[in-house]
Design a protein around this motif. Structure first.
Motif, PDB file in Angstrom:
ATOM      1  N   ARG A   1      17.789 -17.640 -11.325  1.00 56.68           N
ATOM      2  CA  ARG A   1      19.016 -17.012 -11.870  1.00 56.68           C
ATOM      3  C   ARG A   1      19.752 -16.253 -10.780  1.00 56.68           C
ATOM      4  O   ARG A   1      20.978 -16.304 -10.670  1.00 56.68           O
ATOM      5  CB  ARG A   1      18.643 -16.085 -13.033  1.00 56.68           C
ATOM      6  CG  ARG A   1      18.623 -16.805 -14.371  1.00 56.68           C
ATOM      7  CD  ARG A   1      18.803 -15.831 -15.500  1.00 56.68           C
ATOM      8  NE  ARG A   1      17.687 -14.904 -15.586  1.00 56.68           N
ATOM      9  CZ  ARG A   1      16.512 -15.231 -16.122  1.00 56.68           C
ATOM     10  NH1 ARG A   1      16.326 -16.460 -16.560  1.00 56.68           N
ATOM     11  NH2 ARG A   1      15.545 -14.362 -16.190  1.00 56.68           N
ATOM     12  N   ALA A   2      19.005 -15.558  -9.906  1.00 56.65           N
ATOM     13  CA  ALA A   2      19.668 -14.819  -8.817  1.00 56.65           C
ATOM     14  C   ALA A   2      20.400 -15.808  -7.908  1.00 56.65           C
ATOM     15  O   ALA A   2      21.567 -15.595  -7.552  1.00 56.65           O
ATOM     16  CB  ALA A   2      18.623 -14.032  -8.032  1.00 56.65           C
TER      17      ALA A   2
ATOM     18  N   VAL B   1      29.131 -16.835  -6.920  1.00 50.38           N
ATOM     19  CA  VAL B   1      29.914 -16.000  -5.997  1.00 50.38           C
ATOM     20  C   VAL B   1      30.427 -16.878  -4.863  1.00 50.38           C
ATOM     21  O   VAL B   1      31.578 -16.796  -4.435  1.00 50.38           O
ATOM     22  CB  VAL B   1      29.032 -14.847  -5.460  1.00 50.38           C
ATOM     23  CG1 VAL B   1      29.732 -14.139  -4.309  1.00 50.38           C
ATOM     24  CG2 VAL B   1      28.694 -13.869  -6.566  1.00 50.38           C
TER      25      VAL B   1
ATOM     26  N   ARG C   1      20.380 -19.465 -20.214  1.00 49.90           N
ATOM     27  CA  ARG C   1      18.984 -19.374 -19.760  1.00 49.90           C
ATOM     28  C   ARG C   1      18.214 -20.649 -20.078  1.00 49.90           C
ATOM     29  O   ARG C   1      17.068 -20.590 -20.530  1.00 49.90           O
ATOM     30  CB  ARG C   1      18.290 -18.183 -20.440  1.00 49.90           C
ATOM     31  CG  ARG C   1      18.928 -16.875 -20.016  1.00 49.90           C
ATOM     32  CD  ARG C   1      18.122 -15.688 -20.377  1.00 49.90           C
ATOM     33  NE  ARG C   1      18.823 -14.477 -19.965  1.00 49.90           N
ATOM     34  CZ  ARG C   1      18.203 -13.401 -19.531  1.00 49.90           C
ATOM     35  NH1 ARG C   1      16.897 -13.404 -19.430  1.00 49.90           N
ATOM     36  NH2 ARG C   1      18.878 -12.334 -19.178  1.00 49.90           N
TER      37      ARG C   1
ATOM     38  N   LEU D   1      23.553 -17.029  -9.442  1.00 49.44           N
ATOM     39  CA  LEU D   1      24.670 -16.069  -9.355  1.00 49.44           C
ATOM     40  C   LEU D   1      25.283 -16.122  -7.957  1.00 49.44           C
ATOM     41  O   LEU D   1      26.498 -16.122  -7.787  1.00 49.44           O
ATOM     42  CB  LEU D   1      24.159 -14.651  -9.654  1.00 49.44           C
ATOM     43  CG  LEU D   1      25.249 -13.580  -9.709  1.00 49.44           C
ATOM     44  CD1 LEU D   1      26.222 -13.841 -10.835  1.00 49.44           C
ATOM     45  CD2 LEU D   1      24.649 -12.200  -9.867  1.00 49.44           C
ATOM     46  N   LEU D   2      24.407 -16.263  -6.938  1.00 43.74           N
ATOM     47  CA  LEU D   2      24.934 -16.367  -5.563  1.00 43.74           C
ATOM     48  C   LEU D   2      25.789 -17.620  -5.439  1.00 43.74           C
ATOM     49  O   LEU D   2      26.857 -17.609  -4.816  1.00 43.74           O
ATOM     50  CB  LEU D   2      23.763 -16.420  -4.568  1.00 43.74           C
ATOM     51  CG  LEU D   2      24.171 -16.585  -3.094  1.00 43.74           C
ATOM     52  CD1 LEU D   2      24.999 -15.406  -2.629  1.00 43.74           C
ATOM     53  CD2 LEU D   2      22.948 -16.763  -2.223  1.00 43.74           C
TER      54      LEU D   2
ATOM     55  N   LEU E   1      22.527 -19.251 -16.142  1.00 42.24           N
ATOM     56  CA  LEU E   1      22.733 -17.805 -16.273  1.00 42.24           C
ATOM     57  C   LEU E   1      23.104 -17.438 -17.704  1.00 42.24           C
ATOM     58  O   LEU E   1      22.578 -16.486 -18.270  1.00 42.24           O
ATOM     59  CB  LEU E   1      23.861 -17.363 -15.324  1.00 42.24           C
ATOM     60  CG  LEU E   1      23.436 -17.030 -13.900  1.00 42.24           C
ATOM     61  CD1 LEU E   1      24.647 -16.810 -13.027  1.00 42.24           C
ATOM     62  CD2 LEU E   1      22.545 -15.802 -13.887  1.00 42.24           C
TER      63      LEU E   1
ATOM     64  N   ARG F   1      13.434 -15.856 -12.314  1.00 41.45           N
ATOM     65  CA  ARG F   1      14.395 -14.821 -11.889  1.00 41.45           C
ATOM     66  C   ARG F   1      15.055 -15.254 -10.584  1.00 41.45           C
ATOM     67  O   ARG F   1      16.253 -15.075 -10.386  1.00 41.45           O
ATOM     68  CB  ARG F   1      13.627 -13.492 -11.720  1.00 41.45           C
ATOM     69  CG  ARG F   1      14.513 -12.276 -11.720  1.00 41.45           C
ATOM     70  CD  ARG F   1      13.750 -11.035 -12.153  1.00 41.45           C
ATOM     71  NE  ARG F   1      12.488 -10.883 -11.448  1.00 41.45           N
ATOM     72  CZ  ARG F   1      12.380 -10.360 -10.228  1.00 41.45           C
ATOM     73  NH1 ARG F   1      13.479 -10.002  -9.597  1.00 41.45           N
ATOM     74  NH2 ARG F   1      11.217 -10.232  -9.638  1.00 41.45           N
TER      75      ARG F   1
END
Lengths: 65, 259, 244
Positions: free
Chosen positions: B162-163, B170, B90, B166-167, B87, B159
């Motif tokens: 990266r998503a 979290v 990159r 992020l999950l 993230l 993408r």
């Protein structure tokens, strides 16, 4: 040997547990190998098609070795 | 984004072709070490270790259940770290590694759940008990499925990576909260939990096989992640020349392709 | 004589306040969302209808004995609200991503997190608040003891914004994905487990006559944290979703 296999009467739980352990890890080991083989085949097909297309696109150019 | 503060060897390792060769060289050794260590650990656990005075031989499932539980958390941490690198900087390789960690982590979590219930049946008489640890492990399994699902749901691979990273981040914030709330929830409904797993003092003859098996699973994880990353790099970098070089050189009968 | 433009002349150097107009931007966004919701007010009743239907099913499934229903009412209502929120969560950012509004958000001088927070607030007011308002009716359906109702409502007033904030992050993540209803539910489950545990814990404690302040204060603490942190994660997720 059979006494050991009996696992003190809990054979029905211990051996399936180990079977699951090795089966899941075997799948985790084999899955990428299969994916790799399929990928290689697809890519080789694409390369072959491109080579053919490159060969025919300019008829007057001599076909590169 | 300048990455000058990274050591040079990390730069070179970050480039896919270099990593591909490095991983290819290291992987067989890691796998061999994992198999040998596992053989020693299983021999120690299944043959040498004495039966437990309470549970008899049923406790021998601990030698794969506990290492797998440790692995499921360890792999999640690796995934989160790789995701963070992906993230922030990159780095394509970090994205690939993070996304290839997820299936292995899910595999170990599944093993933990299945072996946990197989162990619980003779001990507690039911296949599933809402013990705090098993419940947290189940939630961790859903976290893994969420990361894998999200990655495959987004068409654009980078993408999606990266998503999903992020999950994963979290999720790592959420894990201790889930564990605390499940423990609190457990004391609320069941009174004292049956801590079958938390043996305070484990006999040394049972302890060393456990640690050896833990080492084996860690070695296996590194071998598997290197292999998966190599495969993923082939598909991510399929347009590049080095991949075509590798694919073409493989000794497969050329189906009449013009030389 | 070239007059040198003074872009930052007006913002006092001492304190860097949010860009001027941040408050006005939020109000404009809220007004837009309420207008959109009002235009489709027929859809506002869908979650309510869904909740009433599911609440009505339980007595048919479990039998109408008042004691049984009273015992499970609190937990069942909580789960119904969580499930009723899911379909609405999915479309929180999807339409804006498709028609390019999100790009405008990114370009706006106001912080993206603030705009995301405003969107979540608007979404919560338009879709979840009606559910909480109708809770006494659903409570009556399931024979919920009347002294438990206030605790249930307070627990929902704390839990549902928390779920909306967490759901917003996930909805932003799946905005770029294809049809992702089930995926959103799968991703929300781990995040929702602590919220449901503490909310249901408070309701069960109230029903048993025990002190219920502790779980509620945990929920409030989590909500305060989420109000600050979730919009930041949501902004990061939106940036991922927007840059193709």
């Amino acid at each position: 040997m059979t006494h050991w296999l009996a696992m003190g009467g809990y054979a029905a739980y211990v051996w399936p547990a180990y079977a699951v352990f090795f089966a899941v890890l075997a799948w985790d080991w084999i899955a990428p190998a299969l994916r790799r083989r399929r990928l290689a085949r697809e890519l080789r097909g694409r390369i072959a098609r491109e080579r053919v297309r490159r060969g025919t696109r300019s008829p007057h150019a001599e076909v590169s070795a | 984004m300048s990455r000058s503060y990274l050591p040079h060897w990390m730069h070179r390792l970050g480039s896919p072709p270099t990593f591909y060769r490095f991983a290819g060289a290291l992987r067989p050794w890691l796998m061999a070490a994992a198999l040998i260590t596992a053989a020693i650990g299983l021999y120690g656990g299944l043959v040498l270790a004495p039966p437990d005075y309470q549970q008899g031989d049923a406790y021998r499932i601990i030698f794969i259940h506990v290492p797998s539980a440790w692995m499921s958390l360890f792999i999640y941490a690796c995934m989160a770290v790789a995701g963070l690198v992906a993230l922030v900087w990159r780095v394509k390789l970090a994205e690939v590694i993070a996304m290839e960690c997820a299936p292995i982590g899910a595999a170990f979590t599944l093993i933990t759940l299945v072996t946990g219930s197989l162990w619980g049946k003779p001990m507690w008489g039911t296949w599933w008990t809402w013990d705090a640890r098993l419940t947290s492990e189940l939630v961790l399994f859903f976290l893994y499925l969420g990361v894998i699902g999200l990655y495959h749901a987004i068409d654009d691979r980078r993408r999606g990576a990266r998503a999903a990273s992020l999950l994963a981040l979290v999720g790592i914030v959420n894990l201790p909260i889930v564990h605390y709330s499940v423990v609190w929830w457990n004391t609320l409904h069941q009174g004292s939990t049956v801590n079958l797993f938390g043996k305070s003092s484990i006999a040394p003859s049972m302890l060393w096989p456990l640690l050896v098996m833990a080492l084996a699973t860690h070695l296996y994880f590194f071998a598997s992640i290197l292999g998966r990353t190599r495969t993923a790099l082939l598909s991510v970098e399929s347009g590049k020349q080095w991949v075509r070089g590798i694919v073409d050189r493989q000794p497969l009968p050329r189906q009449g392709a013009p030389t | 004589m070239i007059t040198v433009a003074q872009p930052f002349a007006d913002s006092s150097p001492a304190i860097m306040t949010a860009r001027p107009g941040a408050w006005r931007a939020c109000l404009a966004l809220l007004r837009r969302d309420f207008l959109l919701a009002w235009r489709r007010r027929g859809e506002l009743f869908l979650p309510l209808l869904y909740a009433v239907i599911v609440a009505a099913l339980f007595p048919f499934a479990l039998g109408p004995e008042p004691q049984l229903l009273a015992r499970i009412a609190g937990g069942v209502l909580l789960v119904i609200v969580v499930l009723a929120m899911l379909p609405a969560l999915e479309s929180m950012f999807r339409t804006d991503l498709e028609d390019g509004t999100l790009e405008q958000w990114l370009l706006a001088p106001q912080p993206l997190a603030l705009l995301a927070l405003t969107r979540v607030a608007a979404h919560w007011i338009t879709t979840v608040l009606p559910l909480i308002v109708v809770m006494p009716l659903l409570g009556a359906l399931l024979n919920l003891p009347w002294d438990v109702l206030p605790v249930l409502i307070v627990a929902l007033l704390l839990a549902t914004p928390l779920l909306a904030l967490l759901g917003a992050v996930l909805s932003a993540l799946t905005a770029g994905a294809r049809r992702s209803g089930i995926l959103l539910a799968l991703m929300l489950l781990p995040l929702a487990v602590p919220v449901v545990i503490f909310a249901a814990g408070a309701i069960a404690a109230a029903q048993a006559g025990l002190p219920y302040l502790a779980p509620l204060s945990w929920l409030a603490a989590a909500l305060v944290l989420a109000v600050v942190l979730a919009p930041l994660a949501c902004a990061a997720a939106l940036r991922i979703a927007v840059e193709a």
